[in-house]
Design an enzyme around this catalytic site. Structure first.
Site, PDB file in Angstrom:
ATOM      1  N   ARG A  63       0.911  -1.431   0.032  1.00 14.24           N
ATOM      2  CA  ARG A  63      -0.063  -0.033  -0.067  1.00 14.24           C
ATOM      3  C   ARG A  63       0.833   1.179  -0.168  1.00 14.24           C
ATOM      4  O   ARG A  63       1.860   1.004   0.321  1.00 14.24           O
ATOM      5  CB  ARG A  63      -0.789  -0.078   1.181  1.00 14.24           C
ATOM      6  CG  ARG A  63      -1.974  -1.019   1.232  1.00 14.24           C
ATOM      7  CD  ARG A  63      -2.873  -0.918   2.280  1.00 14.24           C
ATOM      8  NE  ARG A  63      -3.884  -1.992   2.433  1.00 14.24           N
ATOM      9  CZ  ARG A  63      -3.538  -3.160   3.043  1.00 14.24           C
ATOM     10  NH1 ARG A  63      -2.538  -3.443   3.679  1.00 14.24           N
ATOM     11  NH2 ARG A  63      -4.354  -4.284   3.058  1.00 14.24           N
ATOM     12  N   LYS A 106      -2.194  -0.492   7.869  1.00 15.36           N
ATOM     13  CA  LYS A 106      -3.535  -0.736   7.918  1.00 15.36           C
ATOM     14  C   LYS A 106      -3.991  -2.123   8.729  1.00 15.36           C
ATOM     15  O   LYS A 106      -4.835  -2.004   9.512  1.00 15.36           O
ATOM     16  CB  LYS A 106      -4.236  -0.867   6.560  1.00 15.36           C
ATOM     17  CG  LYS A 106      -5.875  -1.154   6.615  1.00 15.36           C
ATOM     18  CD  LYS A 106      -6.393  -1.245   5.161  1.00 15.36           C
ATOM     19  CE  LYS A 106      -7.663  -1.276   4.991  1.00 15.36           C
ATOM     20  NZ  LYS A 106      -8.110  -1.453   3.537  1.00 15.36           N
ATOM     21  N   HIS A 162      -3.127   3.796  -5.464  1.00 14.00           N
ATOM     22  CA  HIS A 162      -3.415   2.504  -5.014  1.00 14.00           C
ATOM     23  C   HIS A 162      -3.791   1.433  -6.113  1.00 14.00           C
ATOM     24  O   HIS A 162      -3.600   0.181  -5.666  1.00 14.00           O
ATOM     25  CB  HIS A 162      -4.645   2.583  -4.233  1.00 14.00           C
ATOM     26  CG  HIS A 162      -5.490   1.517  -3.207  1.00 14.00           C
ATOM     27  ND1 HIS A 162      -4.406   0.864  -2.213  1.00 14.00           N
ATOM     28  CD2 HIS A 162      -6.289   0.606  -3.327  1.00 14.00           C
ATOM     29  CE1 HIS A 162      -5.026  -0.188  -1.801  1.00 14.00           C
ATOM     30  NE2 HIS A 162      -5.794  -0.142  -2.460  1.00 14.00           N
ATOM     31  N   HIS A 191      -3.256 -10.527   2.953  1.00 12.25           N
ATOM     32  CA  HIS A 191      -4.755 -10.344   3.119  1.00 12.25           C
ATOM     33  C   HIS A 191      -4.925 -11.784   3.712  1.00 12.25           C
ATOM     34  O   HIS A 191      -4.359 -12.699   3.986  1.00 12.25           O
ATOM     35  CB  HIS A 191      -5.559 -10.666   1.825  1.00 12.25           C
ATOM     36  CG  HIS A 191      -5.443  -9.458   0.942  1.00 12.25           C
ATOM     37  ND1 HIS A 191      -5.530  -9.253  -0.411  1.00 12.25           N
ATOM     38  CD2 HIS A 191      -5.552  -8.355   1.539  1.00 12.25           C
ATOM     39  CE1 HIS A 191      -5.782  -8.081  -0.783  1.00 12.25           C
ATOM     40  NE2 HIS A 191      -5.702  -7.292   0.344  1.00 12.25           N
ATOM     41  N   TYR A 214      -8.980  -7.544  -5.619  1.00 16.26           N
ATOM     42  CA  TYR A 214      -7.935  -6.972  -6.412  1.00 16.26           C
ATOM     43  C   TYR A 214      -7.827  -7.477  -7.772  1.00 16.26           C
ATOM     44  O   TYR A 214      -7.320  -6.869  -8.673  1.00 16.26           O
ATOM     45  CB  TYR A 214      -6.641  -7.081  -5.430  1.00 16.26           C
ATOM     46  CG  TYR A 214      -6.690  -5.855  -4.506  1.00 16.26           C
ATOM     47  CD1 TYR A 214      -5.937  -4.751  -4.506  1.00 16.26           C
ATOM     48  CD2 TYR A 214      -7.177  -6.537  -3.299  1.00 16.26           C
ATOM     49  CE1 TYR A 214      -5.997  -4.070  -3.546  1.00 16.26           C
ATOM     50  CE2 TYR A 214      -7.084  -5.477  -2.106  1.00 16.26           C
ATOM     51  CZ  TYR A 214      -6.678  -4.218  -2.256  1.00 16.26           C
ATOM     52  OH  TYR A 214      -6.343  -3.392  -1.263  1.00 16.26           O
ATOM     53  N   ARG A 243      -1.637  -1.438  -6.855  1.00 18.48           N
ATOM     54  CA  ARG A 243      -1.565  -2.586  -6.038  1.00 18.48           C
ATOM     55  C   ARG A 243      -2.360  -3.840  -6.661  1.00 18.48           C
ATOM     56  O   ARG A 243      -2.129  -5.043  -6.674  1.00 18.48           O
ATOM     57  CB  ARG A 243      -1.902  -2.375  -4.394  1.00 18.48           C
ATOM     58  CG  ARG A 243      -2.398  -3.508  -3.620  1.00 18.48           C
ATOM     59  CD  ARG A 243      -2.505  -2.909  -2.241  1.00 18.48           C
ATOM     60  NE  ARG A 243      -3.225  -3.683  -1.386  1.00 18.48           N
ATOM     61  CZ  ARG A 243      -2.375  -4.596  -0.332  1.00 18.48           C
ATOM     62  NH1 ARG A 243      -1.134  -4.763  -0.455  1.00 18.48           N
ATOM     63  NH2 ARG A 243      -3.069  -5.362   0.453  1.00 18.48           N
TER      64      ARG A 243
END
Length: 375
Positions: free
Chosen positions: A226, A249, A330, A353, A362, A333
């Site tokens: 990120r 995050k 972003h 993840h 994604y 990614r």
């Protein structure tokens, strides 16, 4: 002879005028309803009214909290429900403890504040066990009607947690969760995905303008991390031939081998790190190469600066984004995930993840690609 000023021309409780014959003025005073003491407020009537009104409001809130506290203590002793306001105070204390112990991130903690405040404002006086689906649905509908479905999703998610905690502490019956019973707000994503060809156009412009932008974009594509994590990457994060990332995050810890190579652009992470090393002494991989009016040479390039310069380069590339909104930093990614997936890499681990479902979001190219018919 001038008329005598009116002394009682306001109806604000606890606000009193005092006429002075000596100077022919009216002085305003506020009488504290509990102590009985008078407090001088000067001669400005508008200011006196505003101060007295605010004081009355605060005293009323204080009394209400005291009454609720007494009522809740009695209710608890009798095994009855407490008010929503009292439960939200306890919920906030639980979140404070979770933040201190590291169970939740600071951003998650901050995100809970607005939904909690909204529920307190709308249903604070109701018993927590009396808050129903309609109460929550009305909150969500206001955000949806205002064109803010993402905020509606956040409010719903936080309030689901509020009632989960209430279940754990026995303040509502098991399974009682009116927020969970509401419909999940839908948000149509209009931001376009980024293709490799589009990325190359933007990269050429960004790299020619600021070399640190080229470094940041290469790191984004090769590592799949990120924006904030890329901005914070340090040379000291590299050991045992791996770049170590603690994701801001989620807190996920990822060790990325320097030998990792993205075949689509023929760059390895080792190559990118070597490119980041230059004549400017810096602790950060993405840093300023020369001093400017706003930054010193070798200083960290903040996420906002990367976002702004990416957008500038993207606009200069004059790419047709159709009806959707232009891709942001972003989106690299997602592009990274799709390119590595073609190589057969475990992209779930690379992106950090917890579930494959997150990674699959994604992988969705949002209509950019073509489905080929096999013969």
């Amino acid at each position: 002879m001038a008329a005598r000023p009116r002394k009682n021309n306001v109806s604000v409780p606890n606000l009193y005028p005092l006429y002075s014959r000596k100077v022919n003025k009216v002085y305003w005073r506020y009488k504290h309803p509990v102590t009985g003491k008078f407090h001088a407020l000067g001669t400005n009537e508008a200011e006196a009214i505003a101060i007295a009104t605010e004081a009355n409001t605060r005293l009323a809130e204080q009394r209400t909290r005291q009454i609720l506290a007494i009522s809740d203590r009695i209710a608890t002793s009798k095994g009855k429900a407490i008010t929503t306001s009292t439960w939200l105070d306890r919920y906030q204390a639980i979140q404070d403890d979770r933040l201190k112990s590291g169970d939740i991130r600071l951003n998650t903690y901050k995100q809970k504040a607005k939904p909690v405040s909204l529920l307190r404002e709308r249903a604070g006086m109701k018993l927590i066990s009396a808050v129903d689906v309609r109460d929550i649905a009305q909150l969500l509908d206001e955000y949806i009607a205002a064109g803010r479905p993402r905020m509606a999703q956040v409010v719903r998610s936080v309030l689901i947690d509020v009632f989960k905690e209430a279940q754990h502490y026995g303040e509502v019956p098991p399974g009682y969760n009116p927020a969970l019973a509401t419909k999940q707000p839908r948000r149509k994503i209009t931001r376009q995905r980024l293709s490799l060809e589009e990325w190359k156009k933007i990269f050429d412009i960004a790299d020619a303008t600021h070399r640190y932008m080229g470094n940041a974009m290469l790191l984004a594509l090769v590592t799949g991390q990120r924006l904030g994590d890329i901005s914070r990457m340090k040379f000291s994060d590299i050991w045992d031939d791996h770049l170590h990332v603690i994701q801001e995050k989620t807190g996920s810890k990822i060790a990325i081998p320097l030998s990792l190579r993205l075949n689509a652009i023929n760059w390895s992470l080792r190559d990118v790190v070597a490119r980041c090393r230059d004549y400017a002494v810096s602790a950060y991989l993405v840093h300023f190469f020369r001093s400017t009016s706003q930054a010193e040479r070798g200083a960290q390039v903040k996420a906002n600066t990367l976002t702004m310069n990416f957008s500038k380069a993207r606009d200069l590339a004059r790419i047709d984004w159709g009806e959707g909104s232009p891709a942001t930093f972003h989106e690299q990614r997602s592009l990274s995930e799709r390119l590595y997936k073609e190589q057969g890499l475990d992209t779930q681990k690379l992106l950090g993840h917890k579930t494959q479902q997150q990674t699959d979001r994604y992988h969705d190219d949002r209509g950019k690609g073509w489905s080929k018919v096999a013969l």
